[in-house]
Scaffold this motif. Structure first.
Motif, PDB file in Angstrom:
ATOM      1  N   ASP A 123      48.055  41.876  45.608  1.00  0.00           N
ATOM      2  CA  ASP A 123      49.490  42.130  45.480  1.00  0.00           C
ATOM      3  C   ASP A 123      49.656  43.647  45.482  1.00  0.00           C
ATOM      4  OD1 ASP A 123      52.040  42.709  44.425  1.00  0.00           O
ATOM      5  OD2 ASP A 123      52.085  40.864  43.232  1.00  0.00           O
ATOM      6  N   LEU A 126      51.911  45.148  42.741  1.00  0.00           N
ATOM      7  CA  LEU A 126      51.276  45.106  41.435  1.00  0.00           C
ATOM      8  C   LEU A 126      50.169  46.152  41.348  1.00  0.00           C
ATOM      9  CD1 LEU A 126      50.706  43.907  38.650  1.00  0.00           C
ATOM     10  CD2 LEU A 126      49.322  42.143  39.786  1.00  0.00           C
ATOM     11  N   LEU A 130      49.962  49.077  38.565  1.00  0.00           N
ATOM     12  CA  LEU A 130      48.824  49.238  37.665  1.00  0.00           C
ATOM     13  C   LEU A 130      48.210  50.631  37.795  1.00  0.00           C
ATOM     14  CD1 LEU A 130      47.100  45.758  38.103  1.00  0.00           C
ATOM     15  CD2 LEU A 130      48.236  46.603  36.037  1.00  0.00           C
ATOM     16  N   ALA A 152      54.151  47.248  34.548  1.00  0.00           N
ATOM     17  CA  ALA A 152      53.006  46.688  35.272  1.00  0.00           C
ATOM     18  C   ALA A 152      52.596  45.332  34.693  1.00  0.00           C
ATOM     19  CB  ALA A 152      51.841  47.667  35.228  1.00  0.00           C
ATOM     20  N   ARG A 155      55.081  42.625  35.632  1.00  0.00           N
ATOM     21  CA  ARG A 155      54.891  42.182  37.021  1.00  0.00           C
ATOM     22  C   ARG A 155      53.705  41.214  37.117  1.00  0.00           C
ATOM     23  NH1 ARG A 155      56.584  44.036  42.028  1.00  0.00           N
ATOM     24  NH2 ARG A 155      57.688  45.791  41.066  1.00  0.00           N
ATOM     25  N   LEU A 156      52.642  41.509  36.356  1.00  0.00           N
ATOM     26  CA  LEU A 156      51.465  40.639  36.365  1.00  0.00           C
ATOM     27  C   LEU A 156      51.784  39.272  35.754  1.00  0.00           C
ATOM     28  CD1 LEU A 156      48.376  40.141  36.648  1.00  0.00           C
ATOM     29  CD2 LEU A 156      48.142  41.142  34.361  1.00  0.00           C
ATOM     30  N   HIS A 160      52.131  36.260  38.319  1.00  0.00           N
ATOM     31  CA  HIS A 160      50.832  35.598  38.483  1.00  0.00           C
ATOM     32  C   HIS A 160      50.348  34.805  37.275  1.00  0.00           C
ATOM     33  CE1 HIS A 160      50.389  37.790  42.251  1.00  0.00           C
ATOM     34  NE2 HIS A 160      50.842  38.851  41.610  1.00  0.00           N
TER      35      HIS A 160
END
Length: 278
Positions: A123, A126, A130, A152, A155-156, A160
C-alpha cells in the motif's frame, strides 16, 4: 579484508522510543548477513522495508517482503527474518504496545485490539505515511510527530485490520490444554533448569508427547519457546532498570554473554542498545 569491513559496515541498527508515545519503540536497521531467530514480542511489529528484500516466517507462513512492502506481526506471533536478496535489506520498524493500538482502534469506533491477517501489505500511501511518521519521531515539533504517527496507524487499522477482530485459535484441544500447563511451568520457573522431563511431568505425558504438543500448538520446539520466554523476561527486567548481568541470571541465561548473543540473534540489537533507549 576490505570486503569483510564493507560487510560489517553494512550491518547497522538504531533503536529509540517515540517522544510522544513512551510505549512505542522504533528501530532502523540495515542488514546483509544477520538472521533473526524465531521469537515473539508482546507488542505489534510493523516493519516498512526501505531497501532490498527480507524473507520472513510469520506463524506458519514464509513470505518475501521487498522494498516498499510492510510486514505486520501480531503480538505473540512467532516470526524470524533474513535477507531475501543478495544485498540484504533495510527497514524501519514500529513496536506499538497492545494498549496503544487498542486505544487508537476504539477512537476509530472499533472494539478490542486490532488483528492483521495479512502478513505482507503493499500500500503505497500507507508506506509513505509510515515513513513520514518514523522520520518525524525525532522531530522537535511534538504535535507534528504525534499527528503523523496517529495518522499512519489509523490508515493501517482502518485499511488493513481484520474486521472480525479475532485471531484464529488453536484447534488441537488436547495439545492446547497441555500447552497451557507447559506455559505456566515455564513462566514460573524461568530462572531454574528446565528440560523435557519437567514439562512432561507437569502434564502427565511422555517427552515425545511434549514435543508433539509444542509443534501442534505453536510450530516450535520446547527449547525455542523457553529461549524466547527467557529473552522476554530479560527484556522486561532491563526496562525496569536491572543491570544486564542480573537480568541475565534472573531470566535463566548462563551469563551476560549468553544473553547478549541471544538478544542480538532475536532482536538485531544488543541489550545495551535496548537499555539506552529506555
Amino acid at each position: 579484508m576490505a570486503k569483510t569491513k564493507d560487510v560489517q559496515a553494512a550491518e547497522t541498527g538504531k533503536y529509540w522510543r517515540h517522544p510522544c508515545f513512551p510505549d512505542l519503540g522504533l528501530f532502523e536497521a540495515r542488514f546483509t548477513r544477520h538472521r533473526y531467530d524465531l521469537h515473539t514480542h508482546p507488542t505489534y511489529v510493523i516493519a516498512l522495508i526501505t531497501s532490498g528484500c527480507e524473507r520472513i516466517r510469520i506463524g506458519r507462513q514464509s513470505v518475501l517482503a521487498p522494498a516498499g512492502a510492510i510486514a505486520v506481526v501480531n503480538p505473540e506471533e512467532w516470526h524470524d527474518g533474513e535477507r531475501g536478496a543478495d544485498e540484504g535489506w533495510g527497514y524501519r520498524t514500529f513496536y506499538p504496545s497492545v494498549p496503544l493500538m487498542t486505544a487508537i482502534a476504539r477512537e476509530l469506533g472499533r472494539d478490542g485490539a486490532p488483528v492483521f491477517s495479512r502478513a505482507i501489505i503493499e500500500d503505497c500511501a500507507l508506506a509513505a505515511a509510515l515513513m513520514a511518521a518514523h522520520q518525524g519521531s525525532t522531530s522537535r515539533d511534538a504535535v507534528t510527530s504525534e499527528t503523523s504517527l496517529l495518522g499512519a496507524l489509523k490508515r493501517l487499522i482502518v485499511g488493513h485490520g481484520d474486521p472480525s477482530g479475532q485471531a484464529e485459535e488453536i484447534e488441537h484441544s488436547g495439545s492446547r490444554r497441555r500447552f497451557s500447563l507447559y506455559r505456566e511451568l515455564v513462566e514460573g520457573e524461568l530462572g531454574s533448569q528446565l528440560d523435557l522431563q519437567r514439562l512432561a511431568g507437569a502434564a502427565g505425558v511422555t517427552r515425545f508427547q511434549v514435543i508433539r504438543d509444542f509443534n501442534k500448538a505453536i510450530g516450535l520446539t520446547p527449547a525455542a519457546y523457553i529461549r524466547d520466554r527467557r529473552l522476554r523476561r530479560a527484556s522486561a527486567l532491563i526496562e525496569q532498570g536491572f543491570g544486564l548481568a542480573d537480568a541475565a541470571m534472573a531470566a535463566g541465561f548462563a551469563d551476560q554473554s549468553h544473553l547478549s548473543r541471544t538478544f542480538r540473534a532475536a532482536r538485531g540489537m544488543t541489550p545495551g542498545m535496548f537499555r539506552r533507549a529506555g
